[in-house]
Design an enzyme around this catalytic site. Structure first.
Site, mmCIF file in Angstrom:
data_model
loop_
_atom_site.group_PDB
_atom_site.id
_atom_site.type_symbol
_atom_site.label_atom_id
_atom_site.label_comp_id
_atom_site.label_asym_id
_atom_site.label_seq_id
_atom_site.Cartn_x
_atom_site.Cartn_y
_atom_site.Cartn_z
ATOM 1 N N GLY A 1 0.830 -1.207 0.000
ATOM 2 C CA GLY A 1 0.000 0.000 0.000
ATOM 3 C C GLY A 1 0.863 1.255 0.000
ATOM 4 O O GLY A 1 2.100 1.193 -0.053
ATOM 5 N N GLN A 2 0.194 2.390 0.063
ATOM 6 C CA GLN A 2 0.901 3.675 0.013
ATOM 7 C C GLN A 2 1.955 3.802 1.122
ATOM 8 O O GLN A 2 3.124 4.115 0.868
ATOM 9 C CB GLN A 2 -0.120 4.820 0.136
ATOM 10 C CG GLN A 2 0.545 6.158 0.280
ATOM 11 C CD GLN A 2 -0.402 7.331 0.393
ATOM 12 O OE1 GLN A 2 -0.047 8.428 0.002
ATOM 13 N NE2 GLN A 2 -1.595 7.132 0.927
ATOM 14 N N LEU A 3 1.537 3.542 2.365
ATOM 15 C CA LEU A 3 2.477 3.718 3.476
ATOM 16 C C LEU A 3 3.551 2.636 3.449
ATOM 17 O O LEU A 3 4.723 2.905 3.729
ATOM 18 C CB LEU A 3 1.716 3.721 4.818
ATOM 19 C CG LEU A 3 2.565 3.977 6.060
ATOM 20 C CD1 LEU A 3 3.323 5.300 5.981
ATOM 21 C CD2 LEU A 3 1.689 3.947 7.319
ATOM 22 N N ASP B 1 -1.699 -12.463 5.676
ATOM 23 C CA ASP B 1 -3.087 -11.981 5.684
ATOM 24 C C ASP B 1 -3.466 -11.704 7.141
ATOM 25 O O ASP B 1 -3.659 -12.642 7.923
ATOM 26 C CB ASP B 1 -3.998 -13.043 5.058
ATOM 27 C CG ASP B 1 -5.466 -12.630 5.071
ATOM 28 O OD1 ASP B 1 -5.798 -11.609 5.707
ATOM 29 O OD2 ASP B 1 -6.273 -13.348 4.450
ATOM 30 N N THR C 1 -9.241 0.968 3.418
ATOM 31 C CA THR C 1 -9.136 2.434 3.372
ATOM 32 C C THR C 1 -10.160 3.107 2.455
ATOM 33 O O THR C 1 -10.124 4.328 2.293
ATOM 34 C CB THR C 1 -7.713 2.864 2.929
ATOM 35 O OG1 THR C 1 -7.400 2.213 1.703
ATOM 36 C CG2 THR C 1 -6.684 2.511 3.964
ATOM 37 N N ASP D 1 -7.646 10.341 11.552
ATOM 38 C CA ASP D 1 -8.382 11.535 11.990
ATOM 39 C C ASP D 1 -9.893 11.295 11.969
ATOM 40 O O ASP D 1 -10.648 12.016 12.621
ATOM 41 C CB ASP D 1 -8.029 12.718 11.080
ATOM 42 C CG ASP D 1 -8.164 12.401 9.595
ATOM 43 O OD1 ASP D 1 -8.081 11.210 9.223
ATOM 44 O OD2 ASP D 1 -8.357 13.345 8.799
ATOM 45 N N TYR E 1 -15.919 3.576 8.301
ATOM 46 C CA TYR E 1 -14.453 3.506 8.302
ATOM 47 C C TYR E 1 -13.905 3.982 9.656
ATOM 48 O O TYR E 1 -13.084 3.300 10.275
ATOM 49 C CB TYR E 1 -13.905 4.364 7.157
ATOM 50 C CG TYR E 1 -12.414 4.594 7.220
ATOM 51 C CD1 TYR E 1 -11.516 3.580 6.871
ATOM 52 C CD2 TYR E 1 -11.893 5.822 7.628
ATOM 53 C CE1 TYR E 1 -10.145 3.803 6.931
ATOM 54 C CE2 TYR E 1 -10.526 6.040 7.682
ATOM 55 C CZ TYR E 1 -9.654 5.035 7.339
ATOM 56 O OH TYR E 1 -8.299 5.251 7.406
HETATM 57 N N1 NAP Z 1 -4.750 7.226 3.058
HETATM 58 C C1 NAP Z 1 -5.167 8.145 3.943
HETATM 59 O O1 NAP Z 1 -5.542 9.281 3.604
HETATM 60 C C2 NAP Z 1 -5.162 7.806 5.411
HETATM 61 C C3 NAP Z 1 -5.601 8.771 6.334
HETATM 62 C C4 NAP Z 1 -5.572 8.463 7.700
HETATM 63 C C5 NAP Z 1 -5.107 7.222 8.115
HETATM 64 N N2 NAP Z 1 -4.713 6.305 7.189
HETATM 65 C C6 NAP Z 1 -4.252 4.996 7.653
HETATM 66 O O2 NAP Z 1 -2.912 4.824 7.210
HETATM 67 C C7 NAP Z 1 -2.659 3.426 7.031
HETATM 68 C C8 NAP Z 1 -2.012 3.195 5.683
HETATM 69 O O3 NAP Z 1 -2.894 3.626 4.658
HETATM 70 P P1 NAP Z 1 -2.489 3.576 3.113
HETATM 71 O O4 NAP Z 1 -2.834 4.896 2.545
HETATM 72 O O5 NAP Z 1 -1.118 3.039 2.970
HETATM 73 O O6 NAP Z 1 -3.562 2.502 2.600
HETATM 74 P P2 NAP Z 1 -3.560 1.612 1.279
HETATM 75 O O7 NAP Z 1 -2.674 2.227 0.252
HETATM 76 O O8 NAP Z 1 -5.003 1.361 0.950
HETATM 77 O O9 NAP Z 1 -2.873 0.247 1.731
HETATM 78 C C9 NAP Z 1 -3.546 -0.719 2.499
HETATM 79 C C10 NAP Z 1 -2.855 -2.049 2.244
HETATM 80 O O10 NAP Z 1 -3.511 -3.047 3.026
HETATM 81 C C11 NAP Z 1 -3.434 -4.252 2.286
HETATM 82 N N3 NAP Z 1 -4.382 -5.264 2.741
HETATM 83 C C12 NAP Z 1 -5.708 -5.355 2.483
HETATM 84 N N4 NAP Z 1 -6.220 -6.446 3.078
HETATM 85 C C13 NAP Z 1 -5.199 -7.057 3.721
HETATM 86 C C14 NAP Z 1 -5.100 -8.224 4.517
HETATM 87 N N5 NAP Z 1 -6.175 -8.984 4.779
HETATM 88 N N6 NAP Z 1 -3.889 -8.566 5.018
HETATM 89 C C15 NAP Z 1 -2.800 -7.804 4.774
HETATM 90 N N7 NAP Z 1 -2.829 -6.689 4.025
HETATM 91 C C16 NAP Z 1 -4.018 -6.310 3.516
HETATM 92 C C17 NAP Z 1 -3.743 -3.819 0.869
HETATM 93 O O11 NAP Z 1 -3.306 -4.842 0.001
HETATM 94 P P3 NAP Z 1 -3.618 -4.844 -1.566
HETATM 95 O O12 NAP Z 1 -2.549 -3.930 -2.123
HETATM 96 O O13 NAP Z 1 -3.433 -6.273 -1.942
HETATM 97 O O14 NAP Z 1 -5.012 -4.325 -1.709
HETATM 98 C C18 NAP Z 1 -2.937 -2.521 0.776
HETATM 99 O O15 NAP Z 1 -1.631 -2.786 0.277
HETATM 100 C C19 NAP Z 1 -4.006 2.739 7.228
HETATM 101 O O16 NAP Z 1 -4.085 2.246 8.546
HETATM 102 C C20 NAP Z 1 -5.022 3.846 7.066
HETATM 103 O O17 NAP Z 1 -6.218 3.587 7.771
HETATM 104 C C21 NAP Z 1 -4.723 6.570 5.855
#
Ligand code: NAP
Length: 254
Positions: free
Chosen positions: A11-13, A38, A64, A104, A127
């Site tokens: 994912g992004q982070l 998983d 997300t 947030d 969410y």
């Molecule tokens: N993005 C924002 O604006 C934002 C804001 C506040 C907080 N956050 C928090 O920051 C954190 C990182 O967010 P992000 O932007 O990096 O999200 P993201 O890009 O959507 O990445 C989430 C990752 O989780 C993986 N995933 C899904 N189901 C899974 C499972 N069962 N087991 C293991 N991995 C799994 C996904 O895999 P696939 O690639 O295979 O789908 C994806 O790579 C999250 O906790 C999010 O809630 C994000």
């Protein structure tokens, strides 16, 4: 050398940790994508954490899709809530320091100032509720943990606000962006660096903390900052019924 697991590594982070890790040669990071680890499978979680006995596990796996969660309540609660409980139980057993990323969106947005970690939570959408459940399960099962709330995360990695508006601008489209919400946009590699720096100096905040960009702004302001040359205009006000309720103010203070 400290061993650190990154779940949800594609994912992004997760990608931001890969980009930032070379700044911290004293840390050994292992990256696990969804098929390798998983987090919703309790047996997989227990066996992996018993086997590796990581010093830290940074959970970047999450559901997300804020709009999608409204109609997929069970899936959102499983990934953002129940699975975090599995990680927390295995972390407690193996003396692994669990770092859970939260949001947030645990706040309702009625406060006029940026939110502090001790402010009352009251999520407006599925969410936010599911992420709050994750926070609660970490605190329930772990003695030593870090829940780090962040907001409006963007970067050149994965799919996010920046990559979406950039691809539309590159096609010559006018961007209509809302100015109805305010927050503290966070550059994803800055969050990764904050966490790795805290681990390497052994001063990562324990319990619940906030990490977000310093500037309070609207999505419209952020778009103009990220793409100064693009044709960006204020979108018309949304009218009910909305696809999802979002906090009007979700700026985070440390
Ligand atoms: N993005 C924002 O604006 C934002 C804001 C506040 C907080 N956050 C928090 O920051 C954190 C990182 O967010 P992000 O932007 O990096 O999200 P993201 O890009 O959507 O990445 C989430 C990752 O989780 C993986 N995933 C899904 N189901 C899974 C499972 N069962 N087991 C293991 N991995 C799994 C996904 O895999 P696939 O690639 O295979 O789908 C994806 O790579 C999250 O906790 C999010 O809630 C994000």
């Amino acid at each position: 050398m400290l061993s650190i697991a990154i779940t949800g590594a594609n994912g992004q982070l997760g990608q931001s940790f890969r980009a930032t890790a070379p700044l911290f040669p004293g840390l050994e990071l292992k990256y696990f994508n969804r098929t390798e680890f998983d987090v919703t499978n309790q047996t997989v979680v227990q066996e992996a954490m018993d086997f590796y006995r990581f010093d830290y596990l940074i959970n970047c796996a999450a559901y997300t899709n804020v709009v999608g969660a409204e109609s997929n309540i069970e899936a959102a609660n499983l990934l953002n809530g129940v699975a975090v409980g599995y990680l927390a139980q295995a972390a407690q057993k193996n003396k692994t320091h669990l770092v859970q990323i939260s949001t947030d969106y645990v706040f309702d947005g009625n406060k006029l100032e940026p939110y502090r970690p001790t402010d009352l939570t009251n999520p407006l959408n599925v969410y936010g509720q599911s992420k709050l459940l994750g926070e609660q399960l970490v605190a329930q099962y772990c003695d030593r943990f870090s829940v780090i709330r962040t907001s409006w995360v963007y970067s050149e990695y994965g799919s996010n606000f920046y990559t979406k508006i950039k691809s539309r601008a590159d096609q010559g489209q006018t961007l209509w962006i809302t100015d109805e919400y305010i927050g503290t946009p966070t550059y994803s590699p800055d969050l990764a660096e904050h966490i790795l720096s805290g681990i390497s100096k052994d001063n990562l905040p324990l319990g619940i903390s906030h990490f977000a960009g310093k500037d309070v702004m609207t999505w419209f302001d952020l778009a103009r900052k990220l793409l100064p040359g693009a044709d960006i205009r204020v979108a018309p006000k949304e009218t009910p019924p909305l696809l999802v309720n979002r906090p009007k103010n979700s700026a985070l203070a440390r």
